[in-house]
Scaffold this active site. Structure first.
Site, mmCIF file in Angstrom:
data_model
loop_
_atom_site.group_PDB
_atom_site.id
_atom_site.type_symbol
_atom_site.label_atom_id
_atom_site.label_comp_id
_atom_site.label_asym_id
_atom_site.label_seq_id
_atom_site.Cartn_x
_atom_site.Cartn_y
_atom_site.Cartn_z
ATOM 1 N N ARG A 100 26.964 25.296 31.615
ATOM 2 C CA ARG A 100 27.687 26.378 30.589
ATOM 3 C C ARG A 100 26.711 27.585 30.211
ATOM 4 O O ARG A 100 27.139 28.652 30.470
ATOM 5 C CB ARG A 100 28.256 25.721 29.351
ATOM 6 C CG ARG A 100 28.811 26.830 28.622
ATOM 7 C CD ARG A 100 29.833 26.263 27.392
ATOM 8 N NE ARG A 100 29.284 24.945 26.859
ATOM 9 C CZ ARG A 100 28.652 24.941 25.846
ATOM 10 N NH1 ARG A 100 27.722 25.866 25.654
ATOM 11 N NH2 ARG A 100 28.361 23.627 25.212
ATOM 12 N N TYR B 128 46.345 47.576 30.754
ATOM 13 C CA TYR B 128 46.726 46.258 31.255
ATOM 14 C C TYR B 128 47.220 45.348 30.270
ATOM 15 O O TYR B 128 46.743 45.320 29.027
ATOM 16 C CB TYR B 128 45.645 45.504 31.858
ATOM 17 C CG TYR B 128 45.923 44.077 32.453
ATOM 18 C CD1 TYR B 128 46.597 43.952 33.569
ATOM 19 C CD2 TYR B 128 45.696 42.917 31.601
ATOM 20 C CE1 TYR B 128 46.979 42.694 33.994
ATOM 21 C CE2 TYR B 128 45.849 41.672 32.064
ATOM 22 C CZ TYR B 128 46.640 41.873 33.162
ATOM 23 O OH TYR B 128 46.897 40.277 33.817
ATOM 24 N N ASP C 166 37.554 49.813 32.542
ATOM 25 C CA ASP C 166 38.050 48.651 33.249
ATOM 26 C C ASP C 166 38.284 49.316 34.638
ATOM 27 O O ASP C 166 38.988 50.022 35.032
ATOM 28 C CB ASP C 166 39.616 48.117 32.559
ATOM 29 C CG ASP C 166 39.984 47.051 33.449
ATOM 30 O OD1 ASP C 166 39.716 46.870 34.605
ATOM 31 O OD2 ASP C 166 40.886 46.321 33.091
ATOM 32 N N LYS D 241 40.817 40.070 41.583
ATOM 33 C CA LYS D 241 41.545 41.141 42.401
ATOM 34 C C LYS D 241 40.633 41.604 43.653
ATOM 35 O O LYS D 241 40.416 40.617 44.453
ATOM 36 C CB LYS D 241 41.786 42.421 41.417
ATOM 37 C CG LYS D 241 42.564 41.915 40.167
ATOM 38 C CD LYS D 241 43.646 41.152 40.176
ATOM 39 C CE LYS D 241 44.229 40.815 39.116
ATOM 40 N NZ LYS D 241 44.276 41.591 37.841
#
Ligand SMILES: *Cc1c(COP(=O)(O)O)cnc(C)c1O
Length: 372
Positions: A47, A99, A171, A196
């Site tokens: 992690r 978004y 973004d 994406k």
């Protein structure tokens, strides 16, 4: 070095222990300590850090020209972690067409926690300037925006943010570093949903933040990444890493196909409007031509006849897949307002199109039959 080269080589050499040319995926949660208690390879627990995440972060920092990058389990986890590094009482300026997940994080999650956000029309810099306060710490931009592909002038917005000591984030999901380099334009942080174009094959969810300076603020984001744990798995990092190797050729081919589809649609009598920054009629065309190498692979159309007509067109396509998301090799079409739900500002007759890598003649033929 050029982006095409960095996309293949940054953050990866042949594996020193085995000679493997493709990066091995280290499916381990923990790393052995030496007899003296030290961590000879620098890793402690997956992690906190692991080789695949480190390689992905190094590659994306190189592609965006940043000092450091942090990878997350999704674009939304990146957004949330970045905003959590702010403090209650801090103020954010964000686009009113952000978004929808970004807007939900700011409004519904961090609003009650004490973050104040003013939503403005980011394409109107006077509104940005007016919204700035002494407590503004972050100006969030998203360009091209979703789903109207509105264009924000990154350099001008960054100037305004810096006047009050705020950071400017961009973004950059829709443009990718192939088409747009926010940090070179004055932004402080570039953000992506790697789900994406960076992943590029619709098979992995992820997010990334790239900072121009690895400063105290970004260190705080790193603290949230490592302790909050909104991290991608080593396998997911490996998938995004592989996707990036072909990013430059894919994105250029997406753009070429999108240009052909946009030109076809803009002359079609059943289409009221095409939103594509590559068309001279688009209100953001001039700024897009300045700050983007090419206009991208995304476009939206408004169908004459309202919601039902738009739904019917989406219902008739055969090659396009009716699905949300974008940036994969297959072309997708989506009625956006119904997925965003109540309160959406998206026109009811709008279909968003992610133009894939099929032959453009086949895509155009499919749209022609769906519109006939
Ligand atoms: C998809 C998307 C996000 C959110 O990313 P997830 O990986 O779905 O969490 C954020 N911004 C933009 C522009 C997006 O397209």
């Amino acid at each position: 070095m050029h982006l095409e080269t960095l996309a293949i080589h940054a953050g990866h050499d042949a594996d020193p222990t085995t000679g493997a040319v493709a990066p091995p995926i280290y499916l381990t949660t923990t790393f052995e300590r030496a007899e003296d208690g030290s961590f000879p390879h620098g890793y402690v627990y997956a992690r906190t850090d692991n080789p695949n995440r480190q390689a992905l972060e190094a590659r994306l920092a190189a592609l965006e020209g940043g000092a450091a990058a942090l990878a997350f389990a999704s674009g939304s986890a990146a957004t949330l972690s970045l905003c959590q590094a702010l403090r209650p009482g801090d103020h954010v300026v964000a686009p009113n067409d952000a978004y929808y997940g970004t807007a939900a994080i700011l409004r519904q999650i961090l609003g009650p926690w004490g973050l104040e956000t003013t939503f403005v029309d980011m394409t109107d810099l006077a509104q940005v300037e007016e919204a700035l306060r002494p407590t503004t710490r972050l100006v969030w931009t998203e360009t091209p925006s979703n789903p109207l592909l509105r264009i924000t002038d990154i350099a001008a917005a960054a100037d305004l943010a810096h006047r009050v000591g705020a950071r400017l984030l961009c973004d950059n999901t829709w443009a990718t570093p192939v088409l747009q380099r926010p940090l070179d334009l004055g932004a402080d942080i570039a953000m992506h949903s790697t789900t994406k174009y960076l992943g590029g094959h619709a098979d992995v969810t992820g997010g990334i933040l790239v900072a121009r300076q690895d400063d105290e603020f970004f260190e705080r984001v790193r603290l949230i990444q490592r302790n909050g744990g909104g991290i991608p798995s080593p396998f997911d990092c490996g998938l995004v890493q592989r996707g990036i190797t072909t990013l430059a050729v894919r994105v250029r081919a997406h753009c070429e196909n999108a240009r052909r589809v946009a030109e076809f649609l803009s002359e079609h009598p059943r289409i009221e409007r095409v939103h594509y920054p590559g068309l001279p009629s688009h209100p953001g065309h001039d700024i897009a031509s300045r700050q983007m190498a090419l206009p991208g692979g995304m476009l939206s159309i408004q169908v004459r006849g309202g919601r039902d007509a738009a739904m019917a067109v989406a219902g008739r396509v055969r090659l396009f897949t009716r699905a949300t998301s974008l940036g994969g090799v297959e072309s997708l079409i989506e009625h956006r307002a119904s997925v965003e739900g109540p309160g959406t500002r998206t026109p009811d007759n709008l279909l968003r199109v992610s133009v894939g890598l099929e032959h453009p003649d086949d895509l155009i033929a499919d749209l022609a039959q769906a519109l006939s």
